[in-house]
Design a protein around this motif. Structure first.
Motif, PDB file in Angstrom:
ATOM      1  N   SER A   7       0.615  -1.372   0.164  1.00 19.89           N
ATOM      2  CA  SER A   7      -0.056   0.316  -0.400  1.00 19.89           C
ATOM      3  C   SER A   7       0.429   1.105  -0.454  1.00 19.89           C
ATOM      4  O   SER A   7       1.770   1.283   1.049  1.00 19.89           O
ATOM      5  N   ILE A   8       0.582   1.821  -1.324  1.00 24.90           N
ATOM      6  CA  ILE A   8       1.098   3.663  -1.598  1.00 24.90           C
ATOM      7  C   ILE A   8       0.340   4.452  -1.484  1.00 24.90           C
ATOM      8  O   ILE A   8       1.116   5.936  -1.099  1.00 24.90           O
ATOM      9  N   LEU A   9      -0.552   4.224  -1.051  1.00 25.57           N
ATOM     10  CA  LEU A   9      -1.817   5.438  -2.126  1.00 25.57           C
ATOM     11  C   LEU A   9      -2.081   5.820  -0.103  1.00 25.57           C
ATOM     12  O   LEU A   9      -2.510   7.242  -0.572  1.00 25.57           O
ATOM     13  N   GLY A  10      -2.144   5.231   0.697  1.00 28.41           N
ATOM     14  CA  GLY A  10      -2.267   5.773   1.950  1.00 28.41           C
ATOM     15  C   GLY A  10      -4.120   5.986   1.711  1.00 28.41           C
ATOM     16  O   GLY A  10      -4.631   7.348   2.458  1.00 28.41           O
ATOM     17  N   SER A  11      -4.874   5.525   1.357  1.00 30.54           N
ATOM     18  CA  SER A  11      -5.633   5.294   1.508  1.00 30.54           C
ATOM     19  C   SER A  11      -6.412   4.460   2.403  1.00 30.54           C
ATOM     20  O   SER A  11      -6.633   3.434   1.781  1.00 30.54           O
ATOM     21  N   ASN A  12      -7.909   4.554   2.909  1.00 29.11           N
ATOM     22  CA  ASN A  12      -8.133   3.398   3.643  1.00 29.11           C
ATOM     23  C   ASN A  12      -9.441   2.583   3.216  1.00 29.11           C
ATOM     24  O   ASN A  12      -9.825   1.356   3.373  1.00 29.11           O
ATOM     25  N   GLU A  13     -10.254   3.847   2.352  1.00 29.35           N
ATOM     26  CA  GLU A  13     -11.139   2.869   1.325  1.00 29.35           C
ATOM     27  C   GLU A  13     -10.280   1.696   0.488  1.00 29.35           C
ATOM     28  O   GLU A  13     -10.764   0.339   0.193  1.00 29.35           O
ATOM     29  N   ALA A  14      -9.078   1.944   0.506  1.00 27.17           N
ATOM     30  CA  ALA A  14      -7.923   0.883  -0.793  1.00 27.17           C
ATOM     31  C   ALA A  14      -7.662  -0.100   0.131  1.00 27.17           C
ATOM     32  O   ALA A  14      -7.602  -1.386  -0.963  1.00 27.17           O
ATOM     33  N   ILE A  20       2.251  -1.564   4.121  1.00 19.06           N
ATOM     34  CA  ILE A  20       2.005  -0.474   4.794  1.00 19.06           C
ATOM     35  C   ILE A  20       3.283   0.464   3.617  1.00 19.06           C
ATOM     36  O   ILE A  20       4.428   0.281   5.543  1.00 19.06           O
ATOM     37  N   ASP A  21       3.475   0.915   3.161  1.00 12.89           N
ATOM     38  CA  ASP A  21       4.982   1.225   2.789  1.00 12.89           C
ATOM     39  C   ASP A  21       5.046   2.922   3.798  1.00 12.89           C
ATOM     40  O   ASP A  21       4.922   3.503   3.062  1.00 12.89           O
ATOM     41  N   LEU A  22       5.697   3.057   3.857  1.00 16.08           N
ATOM     42  CA  LEU A  22       6.010   4.322   5.488  1.00 16.08           C
ATOM     43  C   LEU A  22       7.330   4.677   4.821  1.00 16.08           C
ATOM     44  O   LEU A  22       8.369   5.766   5.145  1.00 16.08           O
ATOM     45  N   GLU A  23       8.467   4.115   3.431  1.00 19.62           N
ATOM     46  CA  GLU A  23       9.570   4.319   3.706  1.00 19.62           C
ATOM     47  C   GLU A  23       9.495   5.629   2.055  1.00 19.62           C
ATOM     48  O   GLU A  23       9.866   6.262   1.962  1.00 19.62           O
ATOM     49  N   HIS A  24       8.493   5.292   1.184  1.00 17.43           N
ATOM     50  CA  HIS A  24       8.509   5.743  -0.206  1.00 17.43           C
ATOM     51  C   HIS A  24       7.643   6.766  -0.336  1.00 17.43           C
ATOM     52  O   HIS A  24       7.883   7.796  -0.522  1.00 17.43           O
ATOM     53  N   THR A  48      -2.036   8.257   9.284  1.00 21.53           N
ATOM     54  CA  THR A  48      -2.525   7.222   8.341  1.00 21.53           C
ATOM     55  C   THR A  48      -2.667   5.361   8.952  1.00 21.53           C
ATOM     56  O   THR A  48      -3.109   4.888   8.191  1.00 21.53           O
ATOM     57  N   ALA A  49      -1.020   5.611   8.858  1.00 20.94           N
ATOM     58  CA  ALA A  49      -0.560   3.405   8.785  1.00 20.94           C
ATOM     59  C   ALA A  49      -1.168   3.090  10.448  1.00 20.94           C
ATOM     60  O   ALA A  49      -2.305   2.381   9.938  1.00 20.94           O
ATOM     61  N   GLN A  50      -1.515   3.860  11.263  1.00 18.88           N
ATOM     62  CA  GLN A  50      -2.700   3.344  12.281  1.00 18.88           C
ATOM     63  C   GLN A  50      -3.919   2.952  11.641  1.00 18.88           C
ATOM     64  O   GLN A  50      -4.802   2.082  11.972  1.00 18.88           O
ATOM     65  N   LEU A  63       9.785   1.813  16.966  1.00 21.09           N
ATOM     66  CA  LEU A  63       8.886   2.416  18.610  1.00 21.09           C
ATOM     67  C   LEU A  63       7.792   2.438  17.749  1.00 21.09           C
ATOM     68  O   LEU A  63       6.573   2.601  17.640  1.00 21.09           O
ATOM     69  N   ARG A  64       7.861   3.508  17.297  1.00 19.98           N
ATOM     70  CA  ARG A  64       6.630   4.616  16.725  1.00 19.98           C
ATOM     71  C   ARG A  64       5.378   3.520  15.637  1.00 19.98           C
ATOM     72  O   ARG A  64       4.028   3.711  15.648  1.00 19.98           O
ATOM     73  N   ALA A  65       6.268   3.309  15.104  1.00 20.01           N
ATOM     74  CA  ALA A  65       5.637   2.421  13.656  1.00 20.01           C
ATOM     75  C   ALA A  65       4.870   1.137  15.092  1.00 20.01           C
ATOM     76  O   ALA A  65       3.141   0.488  14.375  1.00 20.01           O
ATOM     77  N   LEU A  66       5.380   0.412  15.740  1.00 19.79           N
ATOM     78  CA  LEU A  66       5.029  -0.987  16.952  1.00 19.79           C
ATOM     79  C   LEU A  66       3.496   0.033  17.125  1.00 19.79           C
ATOM     80  O   LEU A  66       3.095  -0.423  17.939  1.00 19.79           O
TER      81      LEU A  66
END
Length: 261
Positions: free
Chosen positions: A21-28, A42-46, A53-55, A81-84
């Motif tokens: 997932s790179i669009l950041g859309s919950n519907e997607a 859920i990609d937080l690199e690119h 949003t990830a949460q 830590l923040r990701a987890l």
């Protein structure tokens, strides 16, 4: 806390299939897990996706058969830590190139006594309560799934040693970076790359790990399956969306063209 279905499936010898997932859309996200995927990364690199949003993505998948995974581009204690703390139980970290880096990741990800992850009881992992905290910490460590992305020459050279680390669950090959490290940039079907794929599976199996990678097309999907990979991601949400519409548009244009003859 809920069970990590991804970890359970792989532990039982199953293969799993998902996407990025790179669009950041919950519907997607909801559309994708409705397709029967085993996981969504859920990609937080690119992309510019935030932790908030990830949460929201993670929360939307709680109670489904699709496991959320967060991919970070840096092996940083605070970032991990923040990701987890979003409630995700599965993480993947890019650019792991040595045993020391992999061990650092484990220490940042696991609670005592397996690691030194910072502790706040008031998160999804612990049902926002410090009640029965000791048992919750044990459960959190057991349910956690850690994947390391091996992408460069140093990581490839230390692959066998990285695979020996107990708390690492998956060795994931970034095939495009790997092809470059092998001197055949972009040629992911080159014999050198295919040999490395098979070597990775062998090393992973010998050390009780899952081998993972990405399939850029359906033919490569078969290549990975036949090579023994059990964790396979296919493309990402933006590509699948665009590709589907392009194919429909081409069919439409061809049909109109034929009718006008």
């Amino acid at each position: 806390m809920y069970k990590n279905l991804l970890k359970e499936k792989l532990k039982n010898g199953a293969s799993v299939f998902g996407t990025w997932s790179i669009l950041g859309s919950n519907e997607a996200i909801m559309v994708m897990y409705s397709a029967g995927l085993d996981f969504i990364i859920i990609d937080l690199e690119h992309p510019p996706t935030t932790y908030e949003t990830a949460q929201n993505h993670v929360f939307s998948m709680v109670g489904t058969n699709c496991t959320p995974i967060i991919r970070l581009g840096e092996n940083n204690e605070l970032s991990t830590l923040r990701a987890l703390e979003t409630g995700v139980q599965s993480i993947m970290i890019s650019h792991i190139s040595s045993v020391a880096e992999a061990e650092k990741l484990v220490m940042s990800s696991k609670y005592y006594p397996k690691g030194q992850r910072g502790l706040s009881p008031f998160t999804l992992h612990h049902q926002y309560s410090d009640k029965d905290l000791a048992s919750k910490l044990i459960d959190a460590n057991e349910q956690q799934f850690i994947g390391v992305l091996i992408e460069g020459e140093d990581g490839l050279n230390d692959l066998e040693n990285i695979a020996k680390i107990d708390e690492i669950d998956m060795i994931y090959l970034g095939i495009y970076d790997v092809s470059q490290a092998l001197g055949v940039p972009g040629d992911v079907s080159n014999d050198k790359v295919i040999k490395l794929l098979k070597d990775c599976v062998k090393i992973s199996d010998e050390n009780g790990k899952t081998a993972g990678s990405v399939a850029p097309d359906k033919n490569y999907l078969s290549t990975l399956i036949n090579s023994g990979f059990r964790f396979i991601s296919y493309r990402n949400d933006s590509f699948v969306l665009g590709d589907g519409l392009k194919k429909a548009k081409n069919h439409y244009s061809n049909t109109i063209s034929e009718m006008s003859k």
